[in-house]
Design a protein around this motif. Structure first.
Motif, PDB file in Angstrom:
ATOM      1  N   HIS A  49       0.809  -1.221   0.000  1.00 16.53           N
ATOM      2  CA  HIS A  49       0.000   0.000   0.000  1.00 16.53           C
ATOM      3  C   HIS A  49       0.842   1.270   0.000  1.00 16.53           C
ATOM      4  O   HIS A  49       0.286   2.371  -0.078  1.00 16.53           O
ATOM      5  N   GLN A  99       0.500   3.729  -3.206  1.00 20.33           N
ATOM      6  CA  GLN A  99      -0.744   4.482  -3.304  1.00 20.33           C
ATOM      7  C   GLN A  99      -0.826   5.559  -2.226  1.00 20.33           C
ATOM      8  O   GLN A  99      -1.275   6.676  -2.478  1.00 20.33           O
ATOM      9  N   GLN A 146     -13.437   2.966  -9.300  1.00 22.18           N
ATOM     10  CA  GLN A 146     -12.921   2.429  -8.051  1.00 22.18           C
ATOM     11  C   GLN A 146     -13.654   1.137  -7.698  1.00 22.18           C
ATOM     12  O   GLN A 146     -14.759   0.869  -8.187  1.00 22.18           O
ATOM     13  N   ALA A 147     -13.038   0.345  -6.815  1.00 23.34           N
ATOM     14  CA  ALA A 147     -13.614  -0.952  -6.451  1.00 23.34           C
ATOM     15  C   ALA A 147     -14.812  -0.804  -5.521  1.00 23.34           C
ATOM     16  O   ALA A 147     -15.772  -1.574  -5.602  1.00 23.34           O
ATOM     17  N   SER A 171     -15.492   4.679  -2.310  1.00 28.83           N
ATOM     18  CA  SER A 171     -14.286   5.188  -2.944  1.00 28.83           C
ATOM     19  C   SER A 171     -14.627   5.977  -4.206  1.00 28.83           C
ATOM     20  O   SER A 171     -14.067   7.055  -4.456  1.00 28.83           O
ATOM     21  N   HIS A 184     -13.807   9.970  -4.609  1.00 22.91           N
ATOM     22  CA  HIS A 184     -13.014  10.418  -5.753  1.00 22.91           C
ATOM     23  C   HIS A 184     -13.821  11.371  -6.636  1.00 22.91           C
ATOM     24  O   HIS A 184     -13.277  12.335  -7.192  1.00 22.91           O
ATOM     25  N   THR A 231      -7.457   6.896   0.144  1.00 23.76           N
ATOM     26  CA  THR A 231      -6.668   5.693  -0.127  1.00 23.76           C
ATOM     27  C   THR A 231      -7.526   4.454   0.108  1.00 23.76           C
ATOM     28  O   THR A 231      -8.543   4.500   0.822  1.00 23.76           O
ATOM     29  N   ASP A 232      -7.122   3.336  -0.478  1.00 24.42           N
ATOM     30  CA  ASP A 232      -7.890   2.095  -0.338  1.00 24.42           C
ATOM     31  C   ASP A 232      -8.037   1.686   1.124  1.00 24.42           C
ATOM     32  O   ASP A 232      -9.123   1.277   1.567  1.00 24.42           O
ATOM     33  N   GLU A 233      -6.957   1.780   1.886  1.00 24.77           N
ATOM     34  CA  GLU A 233      -7.003   1.356   3.287  1.00 24.77           C
ATOM     35  C   GLU A 233      -7.967   2.212   4.097  1.00 24.77           C
ATOM     36  O   GLU A 233      -8.752   1.695   4.909  1.00 24.77           O
ATOM     37  N   ARG A 241     -11.624   1.409   2.881  1.00 20.62           N
ATOM     38  CA  ARG A 241     -12.060   0.067   3.287  1.00 20.62           C
ATOM     39  C   ARG A 241     -12.319   0.029   4.792  1.00 20.62           C
ATOM     40  O   ARG A 241     -13.257  -0.634   5.258  1.00 20.62           O
TER      41      ARG A 241
END
Length: 462
Positions: free
Chosen positions: A168, A171, A282-283, A287, A291, A345-347, A350
């Motif tokens: 990570h 990113q 995004q997943a 997110s 964004h 960020t993804d973390e 999530r």
């Protein structure tokens, strides 16, 4: 005498704190099942206040040569090492060696050096030989405090939460660097808006020349650092093409901004960047939403900046002392955009999604944080203009203490001296106009805001 005593006390605390700092905890991984100790919260809260607010205030007081600079920075230094003590003597969750700890060591030596230079300057010795070299170096180190503090606060957050480790890291770096760049750009815009016009006039440059140069350099770096080998993904291609957009547009902006001219290019690049980010797939839904908000903030900032340069200022620089409320919108929206991107960020997302936080609540927190950041930025600029030598200069020039944009309510052409303290004394003064429908100035052109009037201050012609 008090100042010198505080300086010596600060130096003593520095040495003591450095001597008692123990080796880092012998752990290799963060056990998230262990709660965070109260001393960590105290450490984080104190250091955030010092590096986010108090140290920057001291820096500004130093730039304006205020008598409060030395006492405040001395107190800040003492409290900083108290906060470091809390960070090294906590219980609860333990942390391995991280970049936050490395940065703390760097900051320790920066503080030691800065205090030593400050003591030397207060002693007024070797004023012909050494002092001329020490003064600019001391000033340079002081100006790095906001950047050092901001960086260390980010490192502290990701360390406490266990983010940005392993795969990570890339990113995290991209989001935090770009988000910080937007916030830094907003701060520079506010500085140039209020106190930078003299420098721009003296150097014969426009704000867009500086903006375009930075955008071009950033684009070149971005073009060659987004793909790290392996198959190309849609994110790699989008980020790389974003870099191409920046250096290509930056070159055009430099050309159009030569000889001190204003330019539309930086604003349009921000708009295009915002459009690209708003369409970034995004997943997670949260997110994609965050964004998207980031992209919309950039689109709004670029659009309003374009209106400001082309129509509010009519391709001219901001006149000294006449900042309009409208001109605060682009830098604020850039601050908002940077805040949103740093939290995307993804973390982080999530983690928020796992806790049941929806994008509305998440975004409202970002909105609130952006208000606080912009408050700090504008307060520091205001403090510089109204403290130390600048406050004395204002008194010498008999500058009115009323807020700009307001004036005494006039009655029959004269200010009402009897109502100086009443609320009506600070109402907006309206200009007289020949007609509510606007004044015709020739042909089909109508001066809707009475620009042709000698007392007018700007408007829109059709």
């Amino acid at each position: 005498m008090l100042r010198r005593t505080l300086l010596y006390a600060s130096c003593a605390v520095l040495a003591a704190a450095h001597a008692h700092a123990h080796e880092h905890h012998n752990v290799t991984q963060i056990d998230e099942g262990v709660p965070i100790d109260g001393l960590i919260y105290l450490h984080g809260g104190l250091q955030t206040f010092l590096w986010g607010i108090s140290f920057p205030i001291g820096m500004v007081l130093g730039l304006s040569k205020s008598k409060y600079h030395v006492p405040l920075q001395s107190i800040n230094t003492v409290l900083c090492f108290v906060g470091m003590y809390f960070g090294h003597h906590h219980g609860g969750r333990q942390y391995p060696e991280t970049v936050h700890g490395l940065m703390a060591k760097i900051i320790t030596w920066v503080l030691v050096s800065q205090v030593g230079l400050g003591i030397f300057l207060k002693l007024h010795i070797l004023e012909k030989s050494i002092r001329p070299w020490v003064v600019p170096f001391h000033s340079f180190i002081g100006k790095t405090f906001p950047v050092l503090g901001w960086t260390q606060m980010l490192f502290g957050v990701v360390t406490a939460l266990g983010y940005c480790r392993g795969g990570h890291l890339g990113q995290c770096a991209a989001h935090y660097i770009m988000g910080s760049a937007f916030i830094g750009y907003a701060a520079i815009m506010v500085i140039m808006l209020h106190v930078g016009h003299q420098w721009l006039e003296r150097t014969g440059r426009s704000q867009e020349m500086l903006d375009s140069s930075v955008i071009m350099v950033w684009g070149i770096i971005n073009t060659f650092t987004e793909h790290h080998g392996g198959p190309w993904t849609h994110k790699d291609m989008q980020h790389t093409m974003m870099g191409v957009l920046w250096w290509a547009g930056g070159m055009l902006g430099i050309w159009l901004s030569r000889n001190g001219k204003r330019s539309f290019v930086p604003a349009v690049i921000i708009i295009m960047t915002g459009w690209g980010m708003s369409a970034h797939e995004q997943a997670l839904m949260i997110s994609s939403k965050i964004h998207g908000l980031f992209g919309y903030a950039l689109i709004a900032a670029g659009t309003l900046r374009l209106i400001e340069v082309c129509f509010v200022l009519n391709d001219k620089p901001t006149p000294p002392g006449t900042v309009r409320i409208f001109q605060h919108l682009p830098p604020y929206l850039l601050t908002l955009g940077g805040t949103l991107f740093m939290s995307a960020t993804d973390e982080e997302l999530r983690n928020a999604d796992g806790k049941g936080i929806d994008h509305v609540s998440y975004a409202l927190f970002d909105f609130s944080l952006s208000f606080l950041l912009y408050l700090i930025i504008t307060f520091l600029v205001h403090l510089y203009s109204n403290s130390g030598k600048n406050a004395q200069l204002n008194k010498q020039n008999d500058v009115n203490a009323e807020e700009r944009g307001y004036s005494k309510l006039e009655q029959n052409g004269h200010a009402n001296a009897d109502d100086d303290d009443g609320p009506e004394a600070y109402e907006l003064t309206e200009r007289e106009s020949e007609s509510d429908e606007g004044r015709k100035v020739g042909g089909d052109e109508i001066d809707w805001m009475d620009r042709g009037n000698a007392g007018g201050s700007g408007g829109v012609r059709l």
